[in-house]
Design a protein around this motif. Structure first.
Motif, mmCIF file in Angstrom:
data_model
loop_
_atom_site.group_PDB
_atom_site.id
_atom_site.type_symbol
_atom_site.label_atom_id
_atom_site.label_comp_id
_atom_site.label_asym_id
_atom_site.label_seq_id
_atom_site.Cartn_x
_atom_site.Cartn_y
_atom_site.Cartn_z
ATOM 1 N N ALA A 89 17.649 7.565 0.874
ATOM 2 C CA ALA A 89 18.342 8.512 -0.015
ATOM 3 C C ALA A 89 17.733 8.369 -1.392
ATOM 4 O O ALA A 89 17.678 7.253 -1.931
ATOM 5 C CB ALA A 89 19.836 8.204 -0.050
ATOM 6 N N SER A 90 17.272 9.511 -1.967
ATOM 7 C CA SER A 90 16.716 9.491 -3.324
ATOM 8 C C SER A 90 17.499 10.480 -4.171
ATOM 9 O O SER A 90 17.684 11.640 -3.774
ATOM 10 C CB SER A 90 15.229 9.838 -3.308
ATOM 11 N N CYS A 91 17.987 10.059 -5.333
ATOM 12 C CA CYS A 91 18.884 10.872 -6.147
ATOM 13 C C CYS A 91 18.269 11.131 -7.514
ATOM 14 O O CYS A 91 17.752 10.200 -8.158
ATOM 15 C CB CYS A 91 20.221 10.169 -6.328
ATOM 16 N N SER A 92 18.369 12.414 -7.946
ATOM 17 C CA SER A 92 17.862 12.782 -9.270
ATOM 18 C C SER A 92 19.020 13.295 -10.114
ATOM 19 O O SER A 92 20.192 13.183 -9.735
ATOM 20 C CB SER A 92 16.772 13.844 -9.123
ATOM 21 N N SER A 93 18.705 13.856 -11.225
ATOM 22 C CA SER A 93 19.756 14.346 -12.140
ATOM 23 C C SER A 93 20.477 15.560 -11.574
ATOM 24 O O SER A 93 21.632 15.815 -11.934
ATOM 25 C CB SER A 93 19.136 14.707 -13.499
ATOM 26 N N SER A 94 19.830 16.303 -10.632
ATOM 27 C CA SER A 94 20.449 17.548 -10.180
ATOM 28 C C SER A 94 20.655 17.613 -8.672
ATOM 29 O O SER A 94 21.382 18.473 -8.193
ATOM 30 C CB SER A 94 19.585 18.741 -10.609
ATOM 31 N N ASP A 95 20.010 16.744 -7.925
ATOM 32 C CA ASP A 95 20.170 16.813 -6.476
ATOM 33 C C ASP A 95 19.871 15.448 -5.863
ATOM 34 O O ASP A 95 19.496 14.506 -6.555
ATOM 35 C CB ASP A 95 19.235 17.888 -5.878
ATOM 36 N N PHE A 96 20.041 15.308 -4.544
ATOM 37 C CA PHE A 96 19.632 14.109 -3.836
ATOM 38 C C PHE A 96 18.974 14.525 -2.524
ATOM 39 O O PHE A 96 19.268 15.588 -1.975
ATOM 40 C CB PHE A 96 20.828 13.164 -3.586
ATOM 41 N N GLY A 97 18.037 13.714 -2.061
ATOM 42 C CA GLY A 97 17.301 14.040 -0.849
ATOM 43 C C GLY A 97 17.424 12.932 0.181
ATOM 44 O O GLY A 97 17.654 11.764 -0.162
ATOM 45 N N GLU A 113 0.846 -1.191 0.000
ATOM 46 C CA GLU A 113 0.000 0.000 0.000
ATOM 47 C C GLU A 113 0.883 1.243 0.000
ATOM 48 O O GLU A 113 1.827 1.338 0.787
ATOM 49 C CB GLU A 113 -0.897 0.016 1.251
ATOM 50 N N GLY A 114 0.581 2.207 -0.902
ATOM 51 C CA GLY A 114 1.331 3.465 -0.937
ATOM 52 C C GLY A 114 0.935 4.360 0.222
ATOM 53 O O GLY A 114 -0.252 4.577 0.458
ATOM 54 N N ILE A 115 1.926 4.902 0.959
ATOM 55 C CA ILE A 115 1.583 5.704 2.149
ATOM 56 C C ILE A 115 2.131 7.129 2.059
ATOM 57 O O ILE A 115 1.685 8.006 2.789
ATOM 58 C CB ILE A 115 2.117 5.043 3.442
ATOM 59 N N LEU A 116 3.113 7.399 1.152
ATOM 60 C CA LEU A 116 3.729 8.742 1.118
ATOM 61 C C LEU A 116 4.299 8.979 -0.267
ATOM 62 O O LEU A 116 4.770 8.031 -0.925
ATOM 63 C CB LEU A 116 4.833 8.837 2.169
ATOM 64 N N LYS A 117 4.274 10.231 -0.678
ATOM 65 C CA LYS A 117 4.833 10.577 -1.992
ATOM 66 C C LYS A 117 5.480 11.955 -1.901
ATOM 67 O O LYS A 117 4.906 12.876 -1.326
ATOM 68 C CB LYS A 117 3.695 10.585 -3.024
ATOM 69 N N TYR A 118 6.717 12.064 -2.401
ATOM 70 C CA TYR A 118 7.356 13.390 -2.487
ATOM 71 C C TYR A 118 8.095 13.493 -3.813
ATOM 72 O O TYR A 118 8.322 12.491 -4.499
ATOM 73 C CB TYR A 118 8.272 13.668 -1.288
ATOM 74 N N THR A 119 8.471 14.734 -4.165
ATOM 75 C CA THR A 119 9.018 14.950 -5.525
ATOM 76 C C THR A 119 10.369 15.645 -5.469
ATOM 77 O O THR A 119 10.770 16.227 -4.457
ATOM 78 C CB THR A 119 8.047 15.805 -6.361
ATOM 79 N N HIS A 120 11.096 15.513 -6.618
ATOM 80 C CA HIS A 120 12.328 16.260 -6.909
ATOM 81 C C HIS A 120 12.070 17.127 -8.133
ATOM 82 O O HIS A 120 10.984 17.080 -8.724
ATOM 83 C CB HIS A 120 13.470 15.280 -7.180
ATOM 84 N N ASN A 121 13.088 17.897 -8.495
ATOM 85 C CA ASN A 121 12.953 18.780 -9.676
ATOM 86 C C ASN A 121 13.215 18.023 -10.974
ATOM 87 O O ASN A 121 12.897 18.530 -12.056
ATOM 88 C CB ASN A 121 13.900 19.978 -9.576
ATOM 89 N N ASP A 122 13.852 16.857 -10.889
ATOM 90 C CA ASP A 122 14.181 16.069 -12.090
ATOM 91 C C ASP A 122 13.812 14.598 -11.840
ATOM 92 O O ASP A 122 13.438 14.208 -10.726
ATOM 93 C CB ASP A 122 15.684 16.182 -12.410
ATOM 94 N N ALA A 123 13.993 13.805 -12.916
ATOM 95 C CA ALA A 123 13.684 12.354 -12.827
ATOM 96 C C ALA A 123 14.552 11.690 -11.764
ATOM 97 O O ALA A 123 15.742 11.999 -11.624
ATOM 98 C CB ALA A 123 13.934 11.690 -14.188
ATOM 99 N N ILE A 124 13.947 10.762 -11.026
ATOM 100 C CA ILE A 124 14.659 10.047 -9.960
ATOM 101 C C ILE A 124 15.505 8.942 -10.599
ATOM 102 O O ILE A 124 14.991 8.095 -11.344
ATOM 103 C CB ILE A 124 13.674 9.431 -8.946
ATOM 104 N N GLN A 125 16.798 8.902 -10.296
ATOM 105 C CA GLN A 125 17.723 7.931 -10.906
ATOM 106 C C GLN A 125 17.968 6.714 -10.010
ATOM 107 O O GLN A 125 18.135 5.604 -10.507
ATOM 108 C CB GLN A 125 19.069 8.623 -11.202
ATOM 109 N N CYS A 126 18.026 6.946 -8.686
ATOM 110 C CA CYS A 126 18.293 5.813 -7.789
ATOM 111 C C CYS A 126 17.794 6.137 -6.384
ATOM 112 O O CYS A 126 17.696 7.309 -6.005
ATOM 113 C CB CYS A 126 19.794 5.483 -7.745
ATOM 114 N N VAL A 127 17.466 5.063 -5.627
ATOM 115 C CA VAL A 127 17.047 5.207 -4.234
ATOM 116 C C VAL A 127 17.773 4.128 -3.416
ATOM 117 O O VAL A 127 18.101 3.060 -3.927
ATOM 118 C CB VAL A 127 15.516 5.043 -4.061
ATOM 119 N N SER A 128 18.023 4.438 -2.124
ATOM 120 C CA SER A 128 18.714 3.470 -1.267
ATOM 121 C C SER A 128 18.352 3.744 0.183
ATOM 122 O O SER A 128 18.346 4.900 0.620
ATOM 123 C CB SER A 128 20.225 3.566 -1.454
#
Length: 1128
Positions: free
Chosen positions: A109-117, A85-100
């Motif tokens: 850790a979620s990483c996009s083309s320009s930043d990571f969160g 079941e999906g419980i949370l959703k957040y966004t970056h400014n670019d496509a997400i490349q990897c998560v760990s």
């Protein structure tokens, strides 16, 4: 290493990433804009998950198994629970490349083309950090303190938990070598954190947390797309543009291919804590493999060499537990060890090592020779100066320089090979083949010697220390031991997977199987104890056991085999076993047993071991006393010694000594008084059958001690059959008694009379009667039956009464074979037969009047009532009520439309004493019947099948035709008149001749019947037209019936040979009565209506009724003969 495909599936889109649930039960795939959830056990798609609007690039599962995350080209990250079941959703400014997920804090850790969160469940917002380049991959360290980011520009950035950069690693290729996949080694045994890096410069590299590179870059020759470690960090998986997944060591040495694919491999992962691997490809293929790592090892005496981490060889000394590691830095394919030699086969070469010194404890090896050549072989063996390569059916002998010196071609596949020693350059090899052949080959001889040939394939072999015996384990898990000289099979034991001889004792071997270790000494029973693994060696009291990948030395006390030798008074052999390793208590027991057995030499050695001076002095004085060597004095000494042992409360020792002195009676008395059954039977088996007194004493004691089986064995040995019969009777072992009675009929009375009495005492009267009859005690048999019959009638069990009267009649017939009693017994036979028929029919009447529900049809009760009224004699048999018969007849006649007969029955009832419970019913019936017509239904009128005369329902003549006086034949179930006519044979025709004439079945000419069809507008008529010729083709038997008799005397149908020959076997029923009765013959006049006759009681039934009754009761309803029993 071997990869086995477990399951495979195909998705519609490219598989971008894969994550396992930590418990390994589920698999999450990123494919297209959906997540696919699979069951890892069988590849079942459990559920697709929709939530992203564009391609999903990455997926990761938290270490605690509670949630997982996915990142997509739609710039969003979705957190999912383990319940999907999906419980949370957040966004970056670019496509997400990897998560760990952080393995400790579960921070994402979620990483996009320009930043990571960085997001964690405790904080509401996501802390984001800018990146100088596109982040392609990321990985947390084991302790969760640092996050490594792989950039498109070839830089690896190592950040702390807060996102601050601590270390920056710049790859030489820069932006030409994008960092496509990174992974930290999960092993906790490594002192430093090690990062594996795969870039599109087609290289794999390793770095410490500090940024220092470990070793050099290793070229791959393809673009890597994914890299992942096994759970414990021992191996690396790598896949990419080469369309396959490869297995590497943790140092980057390629070991082999896991699975070849049809497109680029974008992701590969290892199932947690297992050897299962999943692969995802560009074309949407998901493949699930199991990796099987085979054991590569070699053993020689106390040295064991085995492969570790696929590229290392560890040599272990099994006695000293010393180990040495040899690093080969390449895949180790085969290992062989022999004396001071060690051979290791690598992919492109074979290395030959030798020990530095001849010291048996030396563990330092150095390279002696290198054979730089690629070899394909199933088995590798090393000798002092040669290596032996085995490839299917071929053996090759090579020198250490790589020169082929000799080759042997076998008849079948080679399953096992072992070096059995010999001078350097002339060693012997033991070879086992799949076709069961076992050969010995010498390295310097071109000709193989066939030791023996067995029927089953060889799995394992070993030769005894003296080279005289051979142990083989075959494919059926059987251990077989042969004498090499005579080729004789000495013994075999089941449940074996490996075998080894004791190198210090010729007659001892051990084998393993089914979770047990089995030790066998000589031909004694096997001693078992629990053990996991395979036996690979046996030296003294140490057994070397291989379990999974490790080998261990198990110290096994030799007490059990020593006592096996002691039990058989083999003192010297027991002493040899004791020398391998037993306790002080075992040594003392050996010493005492040897002393009691007068083996003074062994006793002295054993007492020396335990340092017992008193017994050593005793042995010395005994030897002086026996110096003369007189056998009488020796016997006297043993007897005195036995008396002494008996007095000091050592009865077992006394028994052994009495037996040694030949005083068997005394030994038996002691055993009997103490209840030692095993010792008693042992003595009885050893005694000669001529020694009747001790044998009889043994049997008497065994009988007292409730061991009738052993007592019977003793009586049988003596040949005392009368005592044996008496024993069986006393112990009520009737089956053995009957078997003995069959062989020796003179004991029949001694068996069956007690048996019958025992049955009678246990209320089994029917069986008792049969037993009396079998014993020839006819009077007792008849008495039992008469008593049973009287009881059955008194208790209104008329069915049982009928059965017992039938048995009585048959017994009278049996006695009638005696001429002196013939007439009297035949009269009783006919009387009892008539009573049996009456009670059998009356049983249904009684049930109908007494039970609330009737199980019989009205027609059956109607027929039975008429049959009984016609058959009853003037003196009505005991228990039969005329009131019940007439009442039943009146009721059923009224119900079936025989009103005249019903009136007659009610009129008869008025002249009888009627019980109160029937009074009202009869009075009511008498009144209501007057309202009915004064005639009977024509359908109920019985027909005579001989003269075709309709007979009245109540016949003054009884159950015979009023016209021809032919007796009616009734069905014993429905009591219908059967379409049978009894016929008799002419004078001079025997029963055997009659049957043979009937069996001839001479065909009669067919009638020339012609059909004439007349048709008109309203009907269609089929008329049978008989020609003049057809009228003359009449059945000869029917011709005998086709006249009206009309006289007062019955004239039977008598047939000639001509008539018998014209009959068909299927139309004739024969009652084959035993002598002195003649057989009875019956002809069926309606062959299509089937009739069955019971072969035991000769009662007739409609076939359908008989089959149904036999199915219901499992036997004939009249004589209770089981359906499987043969006829008389």
């Amino acid at each position: 290493m071997r990869a086995v495909l477990t399951w495979r599936d195909k998705a519609e889109h490219c598989i971008n990433d894969i994550a396992f649930k930590p418990d390994g039960t589920q698999l999450i795939l990123a494919a297209g804009n959906r997540l696919l959830v699979y069951d890892t056990s069988d590849g079942t798609l459990l559920q697709p998950l929709k939530g992203h609007k564009d391609t999903v690039y990455c997926v990761a599962y938290a270490k605690d198994g509670k949630r997982f995350a996915s990142g997509s080209a739609d710039k969003s990250v979705i957190i999912w629970t383990s319940k999907l079941e999906g419980i949370l959703k957040y966004t970056h400014n670019d496509a997400i490349q990897c998560v760990s997920y952080n393995p400790i804090t579960h921070q994402l850790a979620s990483c996009s083309s320009s930043d990571f969160g960085l997001w964690s469940p405790e904080q509401k917002s996501v802390s984001k950090h800018k990146s100088s380049s596109k982040i392609i991959c990321c990985s947390w360290t084991n302790d969760g303190q640092y996050l490594a980011l792989g950039m498109f520009n070839g830089i690896i950035s190592i950040r702390n938990k807060n996102g601050e950069e601590k270390v920056k690693i710049e790859r030489p290729g820069g932006s030409l070598s994008p960092i496509w996949s990174i992974c930290w080694n999960p092993s906790r045994e490594e002192r430093n954190d090690i990062l594996a890096v795969a870039d599109w410069g087609q290289k794999i590299s390793f770095y410490q947390l500090s940024g220092k590179q470990i070793g050099k870059d290793r070229a791959l020759n393809f673009d890597p797309c994914c890299i992942s470690y096994f759970t414990k960090g021992e191996y690396i998986l790598l896949g990419g543009s080469d369309k396959q997944v490869s297995l590497f060591t943790k140092d980057g040495v390629r070991l082999g291919t896991v699975g070849e694919q049809n497109s680029w491999v974008w992701t590969c992962q290892v199932k947690p804590d297992s050897n299962y691997v999943v692969v995802g490809c560009q074309d949407g293929t998901i493949s699930f493999y199991q990796l099987i790592f085979s054991t590569v090892h070699g053993l020689y005496k106390d040295r064991y060499a085995y492969r570790d981490s696929m590229t290392d060889v560890i040599v272990q000394h099994l006695i000293t537990e010393q180990k040495v590691r040899i690093k080969c830095k390449e895949l180790v394919k085969k290992i062989a060890i022999y004396r001071n030699r060690l051979a290791i086969q690598l992919p492109e070469k074979i290395l030959i090592y030798e020990l530095y010194s001849e010291d048996s404890s030396d563990m330092h090896y150095r390279v002696k020779e290198k054979i730089i050549k690629k070899f394909e072989c199933n088995l590798l063996v090393v000798c002092a100066n040669h290596i032996i390569l085995c490839q299917e059916k071929r053996l090759q002998c090579l020198s250490f320089s790589g020169v082929k010196e000799r080759e042997w071609q076998m008849e079948s596949l080679i399953r096992y090979i072992k070096v059995i020693g010999g001078p350097p350059g002339r060693e012997g090899l033991l070879v086992g083949l799949k076709n069961g052949q076992i050969l010995k080959i010498f390295v310097d001889n071109l000709f193989a010697i066939i030791l023996l040939k067995q029927a089953t394939a060889v799995r394992c072999l070993d030769m005894s220390a003296s080279r005289k015996k051979l142990a083989v384990v075959d494919e059926n898990d059987t251990c077989l031991v042969y004498d090499i000289d005579t080729k004789e099979l000495l013994f075999q034991e089941p449940n074996a997977n490996s075998v080894a001889w004791n190198t210090q004792c010729e007659d001892m071997l051990c084998f393993s199987g089914g979770g047990y270790l089995n030790i066998k000494a000589s031909t004694f029973p096997v001693h078992r104890q629990k053990l996991q693994g395979f036996v690979v060696g046996y030296n003294g009291s140490k057994i070397f056991c291989l379990h999974v990948f490790s080998i261990s030395a198990v110290e096994v006390p030799q007490s059990a085999p020593m006592y096996q030798y002691l039990d058989r008074k083999l003192f010297k052999e027991a002493y040899q076993i004791a020398c391998l390793g037993v306790t002080d208590t075992d040594w003392r027991e050996l010493a005492m047993e040897a002393l009691e057995g007068l083996d003074f030499e062994t006793a002295k050695k054993a007492f020396i071991r335990v340092q017992d001076l008193r017994y050593l002095e005793l042995i010395s004085s005994i030897e002086d006393f026996l110096g003369s060597g007189d056998p009488k004095e020796t016997k006297m000494l043993i007897t005195k010694q036995a008396d002494w042992a008996r007095n000091i409360k050592e009865p077992k020792a006394a028994v052994e000594m009495y037996i040694s002195a030949g005083e068997h009676v005394k030994a038996i008395e002691i055993c009997g008084d103490h209840g030692w059954v095993d010792m008693l039977i042992d003595i009885a088996r050893k005694l000669d059958k001529a020694e009747r007194e001790p044998l009889l004493l043994c049997a008497t004691y065994l009988k007292k001690l409730d061991s009738p089986g052993y007592a019977a064995e003793t009586y049988l040995k003596m040949g005392d059959l009368k005592s044996l019969v008496q024993l069986h009777v006393e112990t009520q072992r009737w089956d053995e008694a009957f078997a003995l009675g069959e062989k020796h009929p003179e004991f029949k009375d001694d068996i069956y009379v007690p048996y019958a009495q025992w049955l009678a005492e246990n209320d089994r009267f029917e069986e008792a009667q049969k037993a009396f009859h079998k014993a020839g005690r006819q009077r007792e048999a008849v008495q039992v039956l008469e008593q049973l019959t009287n009881n059955a009638v008194a208790e209104s069990r008329f069915n049982d009464a009928a059965y017992y009267y039938w048995m009585l009649s048959m017994q009278c017939l049996d006695i009638a074979q005696d001429r002196a009693q013939k007439d009297m017994m035949l009269g009783k036979f006919h009387h009892f037969q008539r009573l049996a028929e009456l009670y059998h029919g009356y049983h249904a009447i009684h049930r109908h009047t007494e039970d609330p529900f009737s199980v019989h049809r009205p027609e059956t009760l109607f027929n039975i009532s008429r049959f009984l009224l016609h058959s009853l004699p003037k003196d009505t048999p005991l228990g039969i009520s005329k009131v019940k018969i007439l009442f039943t007849l009146a009721k059923q006649s009224k119900a079936l439309g025989a009103y005249r007969l019903a009136r007659h029955a009610y009129d008869k009832l008025r002249g009888l004493y009627i019980p109160a419970r029937f009074q009202k019913s009869i009075e009511l019936g008498t009144l209501t019947i007057r309202a009915k017509p004064f005639h009977d239904s024509e359908e109920l009128v019985p027909l005579c099948y001989r003269c075709s005369t309709n007979n009245p329902l109540l016949n003054n003549l009884g159950n015979v035709c009023i016209n021809c006086r032919q007796p009616f034949i009734f069905s014993a179930s429905s009591y219908d008149v059967l379409h049978l006519v009894e016929f008799y044979l002419e004078e001079g025709i025997t029963d055997e001749e009659a049957i043979s004439l009937i069996d001839l079945e001479v065909p009669r000419p067919k009638q020339d019947n012609r059909q004439q069809e007349i048709a008109n507008s309203s009907s269609q008529i089929l008329r049978l037209v008989e020609t003049k010729d057809s009228m003359g083709d009449e059945d000869p038997f029917t011709a005998k019936l086709s006249f009206e008799q009309g006289g007062s005397e019955f004239v039977p149908v008598v047939v000639s040979r001509l008539v018998l020959r014209s009959m068909s076997r299927r139309d004739v029923l024969v009652k084959r009565w035993p002598p002195p009765l003649r057989w009875q013959y019956f002809r069926s006049l309606l062959p299509d209506a089937s009739i069955t006759m019971c072969p035991s009681c000769f009662q007739m039934f409609h076939s359908e009724d008989y089959e149904l009754l036999v199915l219901q009761h499992g036997c004939c309803p009249y004589c209770r003969r089981c359906k499987d029993d043969p006829g008389p």
